[in-house]
Motif scaffolding. Structure first.
Motif, PDB file in Angstrom:
ATOM      1  N   ALA A  83       0.833  -1.203   0.000  1.00 47.94           N
ATOM      2  CA  ALA A  83       0.000   0.000   0.000  1.00 47.94           C
ATOM      3  C   ALA A  83       0.867   1.252   0.000  1.00 47.94           C
ATOM      4  N   ALA A  84       1.915   1.257   0.830  1.00 46.51           N
ATOM      5  CA  ALA A  84       2.804   2.415   0.896  1.00 46.51           C
ATOM      6  C   ALA A  84       3.559   2.609  -0.421  1.00 46.51           C
ATOM      7  N   THR A  86       2.652   1.591  -3.536  1.00 50.35           N
ATOM      8  CA  THR A  86       1.766   2.036  -4.612  1.00 50.35           C
ATOM      9  C   THR A  86       1.355   3.496  -4.426  1.00 50.35           C
ATOM     10  N   GLU A  87       1.152   3.913  -3.180  1.00 50.29           N
ATOM     11  CA  GLU A  87       0.806   5.312  -2.927  1.00 50.29           C
ATOM     12  C   GLU A  87       1.947   6.239  -3.348  1.00 50.29           C
ATOM     13  N   ARG A  88       3.163   5.852  -2.996  1.00 49.76           N
ATOM     14  CA  ARG A  88       4.328   6.657  -3.375  1.00 49.76           C
ATOM     15  C   ARG A  88       4.529   6.673  -4.893  1.00 49.76           C
ATOM     16  N   GLN A  90       2.252   6.278  -7.234  1.00 50.02           N
ATOM     17  CA  GLN A  90       1.217   7.094  -7.860  1.00 50.02           C
ATOM     18  C   GLN A  90       1.503   8.582  -7.683  1.00 50.02           C
ATOM     19  N   ALA A  91       1.985   8.961  -6.498  1.00 52.81           N
ATOM     20  CA  ALA A  91       2.326  10.360  -6.260  1.00 52.81           C
ATOM     21  C   ALA A  91       3.471  10.809  -7.169  1.00 52.81           C
ATOM     22  N   GLU A 296       6.920   3.305   5.775  1.00 59.51           N
ATOM     23  CA  GLU A 296       6.930   4.536   4.989  1.00 59.51           C
ATOM     24  C   GLU A 296       8.341   4.894   4.534  1.00 59.51           C
ATOM     25  N   ARG A 300       9.517   5.237   0.718  1.00 58.51           N
ATOM     26  CA  ARG A 300      10.081   6.519   0.280  1.00 58.51           C
ATOM     27  C   ARG A 300      11.440   6.314  -0.383  1.00 58.51           C
TER      28      ARG A 300
END
Length: 334
Positions: A83-84, A86-88, A90-91, A296, A300
């Motif tokens: 989840a972390a 894919t979120e990064r 996409q951002a 996270e 990152r």
């Protein structure tokens, strides 16, 4: 007959502009007159036009696709990390392509070949270890590689590791400080670098202190393994009063074996430490003392390393080692 997909040419005709102007309007940073951009966007909205980023990427050799190669994707820790990531991604304007594997190196090799076939810009490997020749093939195809919690770096790759051995040493020190004298290590037989690093740190600390431990391993990295090994250990005549489990799922199984099957008190009769800090560890039913995975920070570092430029296959492997923090709850006597 299948309906034809709306093209950039259709948008150009409706907006009364050139096909090149439409391309510039949907290219970040490209210069387009304000009124021209407005006409193009209005035409695109009317027609339902969507930019084909994959086709553009095949032309520019930058698809924006990043393969996420992982096993056990349904476990709490792996779910949180994915989840972390894919979120990064996409951002950062990228798209994660999940390839679900088993733990074997052969499965990971097949996944990497699929990633090459789909022209992914990069691959983030969470499970298994690619062969060095396959790594070289990825680099020759311009693919960047990030290896998370893997045992051996490869040329041109980024390796992100945790200080697992230090966590094992801290676990031994914490149980000893709590007055535990009969210590046990509970592990699975998955044999991953992370699990083995934690176990090695615990063993080394015990050996340095001259303390004999019950060293057990069995099955998958699962709740059931903890339940089974916990039942076995805690029915011994010399049952342990302090247990370090290499993951929280195993620790939860050990705690339920102690309390539900054997009516023992945690931490009164036995103290338990886990690793990962999954959501269940914080539930009142467990209140598990554990080590928090820096999810996270891992995500990152992984995504920040991905750039459009291809990586030189002779580049020296880069390494990032992240610390893990101990989270004190109620499963250890204090």
């Amino acid at each position: 007959m299948a309906k034809r997909q709306v093209s950039a040419r259709d948008v150009a005709e409706l907006a009364g502009v050139s096909r090149t102007a439409v391309s510039r309007a949907f290219t970040p940073g490209a210069s387009v007159a304000k009124d021209t951009r407005a006409r193009i966007e209005a035409a695109a909205k009317q027609l339902g036009y969507q930019v084909n980023h994959l086709a553009r990427g095949l032309i520019t050799a930058n698809t924006g696709l990043v393969a996420l190669i992982a096993a056990e994707v349904n476990t709490p820790y792996r779910t949180a990390l994915l989840a972390a990531l894919t979120e990064r991604l996409q951002a950062a304007g990228k798209v994660g392509l999940l390839i679900n594997t088993d733990r074997s190196d052969d499965s990971v090799a097949q996944a990497l070949r699929k990633a090459i076939a789909y022209r992914t810009d990069a691959a983030i490997v969470l499970s298994g270890m690619p062969d060095s020749s396959l790594t070289e093939t990825c680099l020759r195809n311009g693919m960047q590689l990030v290896l998370i919690n893997r045992d051996e770096a490869r040329p041109g790759t980024l390796m992100i590791r945790l200080d697992d051995a230090n966590a094992g040493r801290q676990a031994f020190a914490a149980l000893s400080a709590a007055g535990c004298r009969r210590l046990a290590l509970v592990n699975s037989r998955a044999g991953t670098p992370s699990l083995e690093g934690r176990a090695r740190g615990f063993r080394d600390a015990a050996a340095a202190a001259g303390v004999a431990i019950l060293d057990t391993a069995s099955g998958a990295t699962s709740y059931q393994t903890g339940l089974d090994l916990g039942t076995h250990l805690l029915t011994r005549p010399d049952r342990p009063d302090g247990i370090f489990c290499t993951t929280d799922l195993i620790a939860c199984g050990v705690m339920d074996a102690a309390r539900t099957r054997l009516r023992l008190d945690v931490p009164g009769d036995v103290s338990v430490i886990g690793f990962d800090d999954i959501p269940q560890a914080g539930w009142e039913a467990y209140a598990l003392t554990t080590f928090r995975q820096p999810v996270e920070e891992i995500a990152r570092a992984a995504v920040a390393s991905l750039t459009p430029e291809p990586v030189d296959e002779d580049t020296t492997p880069r390494r990032i080692t992240l610390p893990v923090g101990m989270i004190w709850r109620g499963s250890v006597r204090r």
